[in-house]
Design a protein around this motif. Structure first.
Motif, PDB file in Angstrom:
ATOM      1  N   ALA A 143     -10.323  -3.700  -5.127  1.00  0.00           N
ATOM      2  CA  ALA A 143     -11.325  -2.706  -4.729  1.00  0.00           C
ATOM      3  C   ALA A 143     -11.128  -2.283  -3.278  1.00  0.00           C
ATOM      4  O   ALA A 143     -11.266  -1.098  -2.933  1.00  0.00           O
ATOM      5  CB  ALA A 143     -12.729  -3.278  -4.932  1.00  0.00           C
ATOM      6  N   ASP A 144     -10.772  -3.225  -2.409  1.00  0.00           N
ATOM      7  CA  ASP A 144     -10.581  -2.921  -0.991  1.00  0.00           C
ATOM      8  C   ASP A 144      -9.335  -2.063  -0.754  1.00  0.00           C
ATOM      9  O   ASP A 144      -9.257  -1.347   0.256  1.00  0.00           O
ATOM     10  CB  ASP A 144     -10.486  -4.207  -0.177  1.00  0.00           C
ATOM     11  CG  ASP A 144     -11.834  -4.899  -0.031  1.00  0.00           C
ATOM     12  OD1 ASP A 144     -12.853  -4.195  -0.124  1.00  0.00           O
ATOM     13  OD2 ASP A 144     -11.860  -6.125   0.173  1.00  0.00           O
ATOM     14  N   GLN A 145      -8.373  -2.133  -1.658  1.00  0.00           N
ATOM     15  CA  GLN A 145      -7.175  -1.295  -1.524  1.00  0.00           C
ATOM     16  C   GLN A 145      -7.526   0.189  -1.512  1.00  0.00           C
ATOM     17  O   GLN A 145      -6.842   0.986  -0.868  1.00  0.00           O
ATOM     18  CB  GLN A 145      -6.197  -1.578  -2.669  1.00  0.00           C
ATOM     19  CG  GLN A 145      -5.298  -2.772  -2.460  1.00  0.00           C
ATOM     20  CD  GLN A 145      -4.291  -2.909  -3.572  1.00  0.00           C
ATOM     21  OE1 GLN A 145      -4.637  -3.237  -4.703  1.00  0.00           O
ATOM     22  NE2 GLN A 145      -3.027  -2.647  -3.274  1.00  0.00           N
ATOM     23  N   ALA A 146      -8.572   0.552  -2.232  1.00  0.00           N
ATOM     24  CA  ALA A 146      -8.989   1.954  -2.280  1.00  0.00           C
ATOM     25  C   ALA A 146      -9.574   2.412  -0.946  1.00  0.00           C
ATOM     26  O   ALA A 146      -9.514   3.590  -0.602  1.00  0.00           O
ATOM     27  CB  ALA A 146     -10.007   2.148  -3.407  1.00  0.00           C
ATOM     28  N   ARG A 147     -10.132   1.470  -0.192  1.00  0.00           N
ATOM     29  CA  ARG A 147     -10.721   1.806   1.112  1.00  0.00           C
ATOM     30  C   ARG A 147      -9.713   1.697   2.238  1.00  0.00           C
ATOM     31  O   ARG A 147      -9.820   2.396   3.248  1.00  0.00           O
ATOM     32  CB  ARG A 147     -11.909   0.880   1.409  1.00  0.00           C
ATOM     33  CG  ARG A 147     -13.061   0.993   0.427  1.00  0.00           C
ATOM     34  CD  ARG A 147     -14.297   0.295   0.943  1.00  0.00           C
ATOM     35  NE  ARG A 147     -14.079  -1.134   1.186  1.00  0.00           N
ATOM     36  CZ  ARG A 147     -14.386  -1.759   2.317  1.00  0.00           C
ATOM     37  NH1 ARG A 147     -14.880  -1.087   3.343  1.00  0.00           N
ATOM     38  NH2 ARG A 147     -14.185  -3.060   2.440  1.00  0.00           N
ATOM     39  N   PHE A 148      -8.769   0.796   2.081  1.00  0.00           N
ATOM     40  CA  PHE A 148      -7.768   0.561   3.126  1.00  0.00           C
ATOM     41  C   PHE A 148      -6.388   0.821   2.520  1.00  0.00           C
ATOM     42  O   PHE A 148      -5.784  -0.074   1.923  1.00  0.00           O
ATOM     43  CB  PHE A 148      -7.870  -0.869   3.652  1.00  0.00           C
ATOM     44  CG  PHE A 148      -9.197  -1.199   4.273  1.00  0.00           C
ATOM     45  CD1 PHE A 148      -9.456  -0.907   5.604  1.00  0.00           C
ATOM     46  CD2 PHE A 148     -10.206  -1.795   3.520  1.00  0.00           C
ATOM     47  CE1 PHE A 148     -10.677  -1.209   6.178  1.00  0.00           C
ATOM     48  CE2 PHE A 148     -11.430  -2.097   4.083  1.00  0.00           C
ATOM     49  CZ  PHE A 148     -11.671  -1.796   5.417  1.00  0.00           C
ATOM     50  N   LEU A 149      -5.919   2.037   2.670  1.00  0.00           N
ATOM     51  CA  LEU A 149      -4.652   2.426   2.063  1.00  0.00           C
ATOM     52  C   LEU A 149      -3.479   1.782   2.804  1.00  0.00           C
ATOM     53  O   LEU A 149      -3.607   1.344   3.948  1.00  0.00           O
ATOM     54  CB  LEU A 149      -4.519   3.947   2.075  1.00  0.00           C
ATOM     55  CG  LEU A 149      -5.629   4.722   1.353  1.00  0.00           C
ATOM     56  CD1 LEU A 149      -5.388   6.225   1.454  1.00  0.00           C
ATOM     57  CD2 LEU A 149      -5.739   4.285  -0.104  1.00  0.00           C
ATOM     58  N   GLY A 150      -2.336   1.724   2.117  1.00  0.00           N
ATOM     59  CA  GLY A 150      -1.140   1.177   2.741  1.00  0.00           C
ATOM     60  C   GLY A 150      -0.998  -0.320   2.582  1.00  0.00           C
ATOM     61  O   GLY A 150      -0.330  -0.971   3.405  1.00  0.00           O
ATOM     62  N   HIS A 151      -1.610  -0.870   1.535  1.00  0.00           N
ATOM     63  CA  HIS A 151      -1.536  -2.296   1.299  1.00  0.00           C
ATOM     64  C   HIS A 151      -1.153  -2.573  -0.151  1.00  0.00           C
ATOM     65  O   HIS A 151      -1.326  -1.728  -1.029  1.00  0.00           O
ATOM     66  CB  HIS A 151      -2.871  -2.979   1.618  1.00  0.00           C
ATOM     67  CG  HIS A 151      -3.268  -2.866   3.048  1.00  0.00           C
ATOM     68  ND1 HIS A 151      -3.937  -1.762   3.551  1.00  0.00           N
ATOM     69  CD2 HIS A 151      -3.078  -3.699   4.097  1.00  0.00           C
ATOM     70  CE1 HIS A 151      -4.146  -1.938   4.851  1.00  0.00           C
ATOM     71  NE2 HIS A 151      -3.631  -3.107   5.204  1.00  0.00           N
ATOM     72  N   ARG A 152      -0.641  -3.765  -0.411  1.00  0.00           N
ATOM     73  CA  ARG A 152      -0.231  -4.152  -1.765  1.00  0.00           C
ATOM     74  C   ARG A 152      -0.564  -5.622  -2.007  1.00  0.00           C
ATOM     75  O   ARG A 152      -0.646  -6.416  -1.070  1.00  0.00           O
ATOM     76  CB  ARG A 152       1.274  -3.926  -1.954  1.00  0.00           C
ATOM     77  CG  ARG A 152       2.154  -4.677  -0.961  1.00  0.00           C
ATOM     78  CD  ARG A 152       3.632  -4.342  -1.114  1.00  0.00           C
ATOM     79  NE  ARG A 152       4.403  -4.842   0.028  1.00  0.00           N
ATOM     80  CZ  ARG A 152       4.883  -6.070   0.134  1.00  0.00           C
ATOM     81  NH1 ARG A 152       4.704  -6.941  -0.856  1.00  0.00           N
ATOM     82  NH2 ARG A 152       5.562  -6.440   1.208  1.00  0.00           N
ATOM     83  N   LEU A 153      -0.758  -5.941  -3.277  1.00  0.00           N
ATOM     84  CA  LEU A 153      -0.993  -7.324  -3.669  1.00  0.00           C
ATOM     85  C   LEU A 153       0.334  -8.008  -3.962  1.00  0.00           C
ATOM     86  O   LEU A 153       1.222  -7.401  -4.580  1.00  0.00           O
ATOM     87  CB  LEU A 153      -1.872  -7.375  -4.911  1.00  0.00           C
ATOM     88  CG  LEU A 153      -3.353  -7.052  -4.714  1.00  0.00           C
ATOM     89  CD1 LEU A 153      -4.025  -6.784  -6.050  1.00  0.00           C
ATOM     90  CD2 LEU A 153      -4.064  -8.179  -4.000  1.00  0.00           C
TER      91      LEU A 153
END
Length: 244
Positions: A177-187
């Motif tokens: 869910a936080d990926q949608a708020r903070f772009l440029g990240h991956r799991l």
């Protein structure tokens, strides 16, 4: 169900079942944005238990797991919903898990880290929610990486970004869910732990109370109640735990 008065007294000495609810784990509990009321599988289980005991229910809502644990340990709550952990088990009698949840790592797109086993290296800073299940787990397991703590699970990614940490650790669904708020990240692929979510009662309440709660959880799993609650609340990323 005919429940002995001693069991009812053990769970609700004030006449009301006080349930400690942690909003730091969105798989188990959330707050309705319109009404402000908490909802989720843990609230459903608490309500059903109160009904079985024939007492009223009071929800004590906290924003972090550590605060929720403290409420039970200090006697301000009668039951709670926690990830099973040896340290918490010093004062809390846990049931078998009712839900299994994946713990995952989040990194920046440009991070050199590609797998979970690469995280535990000197110079790597891992952001966790203070007092969370994965904080306790990683504090024991990580030998070289440094742990940095956010106030609660919801703030992990925000603090990870703000402080420039290397890895954010948490419940997979929250990180997604936080990926949608903070772009440029991956799991990172896979998981670093399986979080076993259980109900708990203070050990001071006695073995009969602990046994009763354990049996209650097994009935709710076997009847399909837990699976139905997860589906009703639209929860993904969690599975019903197998029978004890």
């Amino acid at each position: 169900m005919n429940i002995a008065s001693a069991i009812v007294q053990a769970f609700a000495p004030t006449g009301t079942l006080r349930a400690s609810i942690n909003l730091g784990n969105p798989i188990l509990a959330n707050r309705d944005p319109a009404s402000g009321q908490p909802f989720g599988v843990s609230i459903d289980l608490a309500n059903e238990l109160a009904q079985a005991l024939g007492v009223a229910i009071e929800l004590l809502v906290f924003d972090a797991a550590g605060k929720s644990v403290e409420a039970l340990e200090q006697g301000r709550a009668d039951i709670g919903f926690f990830a099973i952990d040896p340290k918490r088990g010093e004062h809390i009698a846990f049931t078998a898990p009712y839900v299994l949840i994946e713990g995952s790592y989040l990194v920046r797109d440009e991070s050199p880290l590609q797998s979970n086993d690469e995280v535990d290296r000197a110079g790597t800073r891992v952001m966790v929610g203070k007092g969370s299940a994965y904080d306790l787990f990683l504090t024991r397991e990580l030998k070289a990486a440094a742990i940095v703590r956010a106030p609660n699970s919801q703030a992990v990614v925000e603090e990870f970004v703000r402080q420039g940490a290397d890895v954010a650790a948490g419940v997979r669904q929250q990180l997604e869910a936080d990926q949608a708020r903070f772009l440029g990240h991956r799991l990172l692929p896979g998981r670093f732990m399986v979080i076993r979510q259980a109900m708990g009662v203070g050990k001071s309440r006695g073995a009969e109370a602990a046994d009763f709660l354990a049996a209650y959880v097994e009935r709710q799993k076997a009847s399909g109640f837990v699976a139905e609650a997860l589906a009703r609340h639209g929860i993904q990323g969690a599975s019903v735990a197998p029978p004890a």
